[in-house]
Design an enzyme around this catalytic site. Structure first.
Site: not given
Ligand SMILES: Cc1cc2nc3c(=O)[nH]c(=O)nc-3n(C[C@H](O)[C@H](O)[C@H](O)COP(=O)(O)OP(=O)(O)OC[C@H]3O[C@@H](n4cnc5c(N)ncnc54)[C@H](O)[C@@H]3O)c2cc1C
Length: 303
Positions: A176, A226, A296
């Protein structure tokens, strides 16, 4: 920090698409979060570059978000500009064994493109609800794999609005995490190397992973996946559950009774409710098992 001159300039540039005081609860999977001073969803690379250099020149703080599925935004919200990298930068294409995706594409669209072209490797990601950019930054993973292992190259934007490329190997992906979490860079595009695999097998595996999520995760209530990272050789959910914390409530937030590493929003949760549950969980697990749980989810916004 509202500034009329900045507002006018941005409004002109964005042809009326600038939003001010935008409630971030509309852009997080937890449905929690106060206002962003300026909220922008760039329609393409050029606009993204322009806004980033504009913010840099004017010294306006910049926060980048993807799908908001790993974010806890405070009630006071976010000062400066929030840049949502989403549907304006969401192209996905395949190139032999590689899949190239813009940062705003959904991770599910990336995995679907790979599957449709009989390319394996991304099955593990089925059901992770984020963008490609968020997945790279977080090194999103599940089922024993994570995106970092497939990243061949990323296209990044620095805060002066300049594009540059980095090899996946140079980003030091780990659980992560990756070096980009500590670098002022925006992910614009990423290239993933897959391997040939039968489409049907890919589809079956993805369905199996999704079915498992549906039976083990509280997907009907707003959540952010998580909350804590798993400690080495253990599971945060197991520790929280055996500490007797499942179902614990603060205000409108509750530790899920289905999966103890999920905090759900019962409808009225605030960021403070979630933070209070996080503190209580960490204190209890530390006192009982001597294990320090690390977050996380990413916390953003004014305290
Ligand atoms: C139901 C559910 C299940 C999940 N299961 C998992 C799982 O199994 N495994 C897992 O790893 N995660 C899981 N997650 C967490 C999440 O989906 C991941 O961390 C995902 O990769 C976040 O992507 P996001 O686009 O929503 O990022 P955001 O939440 O919008 O941002 C996360 C971070 O990335 C940065 N960021 C986003 N886009 C960019 C970009 N283009 N350039 C630079 N920085 C950026 C943001 O500033 C922030 O620091 C889950 C979440 C939910 C709601």
């Amino acid at each position: 920090m509202f500034d009329t001159a900045v507002y006018r300039e941005l409004q002109d540039l964005l042809a009326g698409r600038l939003r001010t005081g935008e409630p971030m609860k509309k852009h997080t999977s937890w449905r929690i979060g106060g206002p962003a001073d300026y909220y922008i969803e760039p329609v393409g690379r050029e606009e993204l570059q322009y806004v980033v250099s504009f913010a840099n020149q004017r010294k306006i703080p910049l926060t980048v978000v993807g799908n908001g599925s790993n974010l806890l935004v405070s009630e006071k919200g976010i000062r400066g500009i929030v840049l949502k990298i989403g549907s304006g930068l969401a192209r996905v294409a395949t190139l032999e064994k590689d899949v190239v995706a813009e940062a705003g594409a959904k991770l599910s669209a990336l995995a679907a493109a790979a599957r449709d072209n009989s390319l394996g490797g991304l099955e593990f990601s089925a059901g992770i609800p984020g963008t490609v950019g968020g997945a790279v930054i977080m090194n999103a993973g599940a089922n024993g794999s994570s995106v970092g292992a497939l990243v061949r190259e990323v296209l990044l934007l620095d805060l002066e609005g300049r594009l540059y490329r980095r090899d996946g190997e140079a980003l030091n992906f780990s659980y992560r995490s990756c070096d980009l979490q500590r670098e002022p860079a925006i992910v614009v595009e990423a290239r993933f190397t897959c391997y040939p695999r039968e489409k049907q097998l890919i589809q079956e595996e993805m369905e199996k992973f999704i079915a498992r999520r549906q039976s083990t995760q509280p997907l009907r209530m707003p959540n952010a996946g998580s909350v804590f990272k798993n400690p080495p050789a253990d599971s945060a959910g197991r520790l929280i559950e055996s500490a007797g914390l499942k179902g614990l409530r603060v205000g409108g937030a509750q530790i899920s009774t289905l999966h103890a590493n999920f905090i759900i929003n019962l409808g009225t949760a605030t960021a403070s409710d979630v933070l209070a549950l996080i503190d209580k969980t960490r204190e209890t697990v530390l006192a009982r098992y001597g294990v320090e749980l690390l977050l996380e989810v990413q916390i953003v916004g004014d305290a």
